[in-house]
Design a protein around this motif. Structure first.
Motif, PDB file in Angstrom:
ATOM      1  N   UNK A  88       0.848  -1.196   0.000  1.00 16.73           N
ATOM      2  CA  UNK A  88       0.000   0.000   0.000  1.00 16.73           C
ATOM      3  C   UNK A  88       0.887   1.251   0.000  1.00 16.73           C
ATOM      4  N   UNK A  89       0.497   2.228  -0.815  1.00 17.87           N
ATOM      5  CA  UNK A  89       1.314   3.444  -0.957  1.00 17.87           C
ATOM      6  C   UNK A  89       0.623   4.659  -0.338  1.00 17.87           C
ATOM      7  N   UNK A  90       1.419   5.527   0.255  1.00 22.57           N
ATOM      8  CA  UNK A  90       0.867   6.762   0.837  1.00 22.57           C
ATOM      9  C   UNK A  90       1.933   7.847   0.764  1.00 22.57           C
ATOM     10  N   UNK A  91       1.520   9.085   1.086  1.00 20.24           N
ATOM     11  CA  UNK A  91       2.499  10.183   1.162  1.00 20.24           C
ATOM     12  C   UNK A  91       2.289  10.975   2.439  1.00 20.24           C
ATOM     13  N   UNK A  92       3.378  11.419   3.069  1.00 16.88           N
ATOM     14  CA  UNK A  92       3.242  12.292   4.230  1.00 16.88           C
ATOM     15  C   UNK A  92       3.086  13.749   3.786  1.00 16.88           C
ATOM     16  N   UNK A  93       2.268  14.490   4.479  1.00 13.59           N
ATOM     17  CA  UNK A  93       2.116  15.921   4.177  1.00 13.59           C
ATOM     18  C   UNK A  93       2.322  16.706   5.476  1.00 13.59           C
ATOM     19  N   UNK A  94       3.408  17.470   5.514  1.00 13.58           N
ATOM     20  CA  UNK A  94       3.709  18.273   6.704  1.00 13.58           C
ATOM     21  C   UNK A  94       2.861  19.533   6.677  1.00 13.58           C
ATOM     22  N   UNK A  95       1.996  19.683   7.668  1.00 13.38           N
ATOM     23  CA  UNK A  95       1.079  20.838   7.697  1.00 13.38           C
ATOM     24  C   UNK A  95       1.725  22.026   8.418  1.00 13.38           C
ATOM     25  N   UNK A  96       2.504  21.742   9.447  1.00 13.60           N
ATOM     26  CA  UNK A  96       3.132  22.851  10.164  1.00 13.60           C
ATOM     27  C   UNK A  96       4.261  22.393  11.055  1.00 13.60           C
ATOM     28  N   UNK A  97       5.299  23.230  11.188  1.00  9.26           N
ATOM     29  CA  UNK A  97       6.463  22.796  11.978  1.00  9.26           C
ATOM     30  C   UNK A  97       6.745  23.679  13.191  1.00  9.26           C
ATOM     31  N   UNK A  98       5.743  24.452  13.639  1.00  2.00           N
ATOM     32  CA  UNK A  98       5.934  25.128  14.926  1.00  2.00           C
ATOM     33  C   UNK A  98       5.981  24.050  15.986  1.00  2.00           C
ATOM     34  N   UNK A  99       6.887  24.198  16.946  1.00  2.00           N
ATOM     35  CA  UNK A  99       6.974  23.161  17.961  1.00  2.00           C
ATOM     36  C   UNK A  99       7.504  23.725  19.260  1.00  2.00           C
ATOM     37  N   UNK A 100       6.875  23.309  20.358  1.00  2.00           N
ATOM     38  CA  UNK A 100       7.326  23.810  21.655  1.00  2.00           C
ATOM     39  C   UNK A 100       8.182  22.788  22.394  1.00  2.00           C
ATOM     40  N   UNK A 101       8.481  21.674  21.747  1.00  2.00           N
ATOM     41  CA  UNK A 101       9.355  20.671  22.378  1.00  2.00           C
ATOM     42  C   UNK A 101      10.792  20.854  21.917  1.00  2.00           C
ATOM     43  N   UNK A 102      11.661  20.075  22.555  1.00  2.00           N
ATOM     44  CA  UNK A 102      13.079  20.189  22.210  1.00  2.00           C
ATOM     45  C   UNK A 102      13.721  18.833  21.990  1.00  2.00           C
ATOM     46  N   UNK A 103      13.056  18.005  21.210  1.00  2.00           N
ATOM     47  CA  UNK A 103      13.579  16.660  20.966  1.00  2.00           C
ATOM     48  C   UNK A 103      14.974  16.791  20.339  1.00  2.00           C
ATOM     49  N   UNK A 104      15.935  16.150  20.951  1.00  2.00           N
ATOM     50  CA  UNK A 104      17.330  16.373  20.530  1.00  2.00           C
ATOM     51  C   UNK A 104      17.607  15.901  19.112  1.00  2.00           C
ATOM     52  N   UNK A 105      16.748  15.019  18.586  1.00  2.00           N
ATOM     53  CA  UNK A 105      17.011  14.435  17.262  1.00  2.00           C
ATOM     54  C   UNK A 105      16.304  15.162  16.129  1.00  2.00           C
ATOM     55  N   UNK A 106      15.498  16.186  16.430  1.00  2.00           N
ATOM     56  CA  UNK A 106      14.591  16.707  15.399  1.00  2.00           C
ATOM     57  C   UNK A 106      14.923  18.149  15.004  1.00  2.00           C
ATOM     58  N   UNK A 107      14.914  18.404  13.706  1.00  2.00           N
ATOM     59  CA  UNK A 107      15.202  19.739  13.192  1.00  2.00           C
ATOM     60  C   UNK A 107      14.119  20.762  13.519  1.00  2.00           C
ATOM     61  N   UNK A 108      12.955  20.298  13.938  1.00  2.00           N
ATOM     62  CA  UNK A 108      11.858  21.227  14.258  1.00  2.00           C
ATOM     63  C   UNK A 108      11.869  21.677  15.724  1.00  2.00           C
ATOM     64  N   UNK A 109      12.839  21.219  16.508  1.00  2.00           N
ATOM     65  CA  UNK A 109      12.831  21.546  17.952  1.00  2.00           C
ATOM     66  C   UNK A 109      12.807  23.059  18.162  1.00  2.00           C
ATOM     67  N   UNK A 110      12.163  23.465  19.255  1.00  2.00           N
ATOM     68  CA  UNK A 110      11.945  24.887  19.519  1.00  2.00           C
ATOM     69  C   UNK A 110      13.259  25.671  19.543  1.00  2.00           C
ATOM     70  N   UNK A 111      14.328  25.044  20.063  1.00  2.00           N
ATOM     71  CA  UNK A 111      15.580  25.776  20.218  1.00  2.00           C
ATOM     72  C   UNK A 111      16.322  25.975  18.895  1.00  2.00           C
TER      73      UNK A 111
END
Ligand code: SAM
Ligand code: SF4
Length: 475
Positions: A88-111
């Motif tokens: 089965x095939x699908x696609x991800x669609x990023x709706x928004x990247x505001x973020x108040x967390x600080x996950x050390x692995x993620x480019x969207x982190x608040x810091x």
């Protein structure tokens, strides 16, 4: 604690934390693994029984080449025997990247001050969905940062917008969600917008690692996240997706913890997760973790094979984070879904020039940026049957992976014909000439697997109707 699945039924309480690090390590440290034991365990999976934690630990601790071969062959056999050729095939669609967390692995982190923050406007969302539909996508997963902007009402609203967009023959028929956890009321609001699966990945189940990689923000609360899909179930969302981000901690621990999470959901709600995701960590902007737990390709492929055997009736999602080569190998172990034509930059699908000039940074790097048609082409070359089927969800047949697995004839009656019909529709509307040729051949080759002559006649007649321009035919 060290329980059998039956005992978890008594011990586990809905919406209460259930994961005990020591219990997981206890299993991993105290099993003995031999090729004979591995053989006996994989037999159990091949007889369509799911594995308990001890058995999963034995497979996870097997490092000799003979045992690894037994595990991989069994995963291939299970895939062939039970699930056949559909992907089965699908696609991800990023709706928004505001973020108040600080996950050390993620480019969207608040810091990360260099991240360009963006939430798609309604118009941009519509334009992106149109662009996805123009390529033939039918199933999306909408992705959001964790931020007050992305409330349950907001997410429900975006889901309704996505379903309302029709472009040519295009439409989105299933919207899944990957977003922050909500309370029961919030999940109900989102459920009412008609979503398919709600995914929340625990990232790491190991408490100290979890605390380290989630230093602040709401996501720092391990138990709130761990119990989130219980609340989703309480809110009426039947299809939930669990996952771990592999590379944060020991992969064997995460593997067993995923199985423990399956136990918990089954114990409390009589149904396990619809899907399991196992993203491997990718480089990201301002990434600040050491690579101690990074998985080699060999470990990753073992992990997927063991997961297939441990939970034979759960959908496995592979993503564009993996290279073409790895995708090819692990698809044969029974991954049921992959994304294709993926773009992670916010707004990147749209042909709207205003958005294009302003491309926004992605969350992490992907290794496979081929178009949907290219991925379909490769799947057809490998004799897979690409599918855009959304029939079960729309007919109210939730828990379809379980039915595929346990209801005799279910795949022949529903899954394979629906895959063929949706592929025929894709060919008519979007495929390149070369892909179309290959696609019709694969459809024809799958016809015989349906068995019953009367049924084959019915499928052929529906394919003819699609060739005449009809859409959305399914069983
Ligand atoms: N913000 C929500 C959350 O964290 O649950 C949902 C969206 S988040 C963008 C979706 C998933 O991306 C996360 O659950 C995580 O597993 C994955 N992710 C984050 N950083 C990643 C990285 N560097 N490599 C691979 N996957 C990553
Ligand atoms: Fe935010 Fe999700 Fe990225 Fe964490 S993984 S920083 S919550 S978007």
């Amino acid at each position: 604690m060290k329980f059998t699945p039956e005992q978890y039924k008594i011990a586990d309480v809905p919406m209460q934390p259930f994961l005990d690090d020591e219990e997981i390590w206890d299993f991993l440290n105290n099993v003995e693994t031999t090729p004979e034991k591995v053989k006996a365990i994989v037999e159990k999976s091949l007889n369509k029984n799911r594995l308990n934690l001890e058995e999963t630990a034995i497979l996870a601790q097997a490092t000799d080449p003979e045992s690894i071969e037994i595990i991989k062959n069994a995963a291939r056999e299970l895939k062939e025997k039970v699930y056949g050729k559909r992907i089965v095939l699908f696609a991800p669609l990023y709706v928004g990247n505001y973020c108040s967390n600080n996950c050390r692995y993620c480019g969207f982190k608040a810091s990360n001050k260099s991240a360009i923050r963006k939430t798609l406007t309604k118009e941009e969302l519509i334009n992106n969905v149109k662009a996805l539909e123009e390529h033939g996508q039918k199933r999306l997963i909408l992705v959001y940062g964790e931020h007050r902007t992305y409330s349950a009402e907001y997410i429900a609203d975006t889901v309704r917008t996505v379903y309302s967009v029709k472009q040519g023959h295009g439409e989105i028929r299933r919207v899944n969600i990957n977003a922050a956890p909500f309370d029961i009321e919030g999940f109900k609001t989102i459920h009412e917008a008609g979503i398919g699966t709600f995914q929340v990945f625990q990232e790491t189940y190991h408490h100290p690692t979890y605390a380290y990689v989630h230093p602040s923000g709401k996501k720092a609360d391990y138990d709130w996240r761990l119990t989130s899909l219980d609340r989703a179930m309480e809110a009426g969302i039947d299809d939930v997706g669990i996952g771990a981000l592999f590379g944060l901690y020991d992969w064997r621990f995460e593997l067993l913890a995923l199985v423990r999470h399956v136990n918990h959901l089954e114990a409390c709600y009589n149904v396990g997760p619809h899907t399991i995701s196992f993203p491997r960590i990718q480089d990201a902007d301002e990434y600040d973790l050491d690579e101690k737990f990074h998985l080699s390709d060999a470990e990753f492929t073992r992990l997927v094979a063991i997961l297939r055997l441990a939970v034979p009736y759960t959908g496995l999602i592979l993503t564009a984070r993996e290279s073409q080569k790895i995708r090819k190998e692990v698809l044969a172990f029974g991954c049921s879904q992959i994304d294709a034509g993926t773009k992670l930059e916010i707004g990147a699908y749209s042909e709207n020039p205003e958005v294009d000039q302003n491309l926004h940074k992605e969350q992490f790097k992907i290794s496979d940026d081929r178009t949907l048609n290219e991925v379909i082409d490769e799947l057809l070359d490998a004799d897979y049957l690409p599918s855009f089927c959304t029939a079960c969800y729309r007919k109210g047949r939730t828990g379809e992976h379980f039915m595929e697995f346990s209801v005799p004839g279910f795949i022949k009656k529903f899954c394979t014909p629906n895959a063929m019909l949706t592929l025929a529709e894709y060919i008519m509307d979007y495929a390149t000439e070369e892909t179309a040729k290959k696609g019709w051949k694969v459809i024809e080759r799958n016809m015989d697997s349906l068995g019953d002559e009367r049924y084959i006649k019915e499928v052929r007649s529906r394919i003819e109707r699609i060739k005449q321009g009809e859409h959305d035919l399914y069983f």
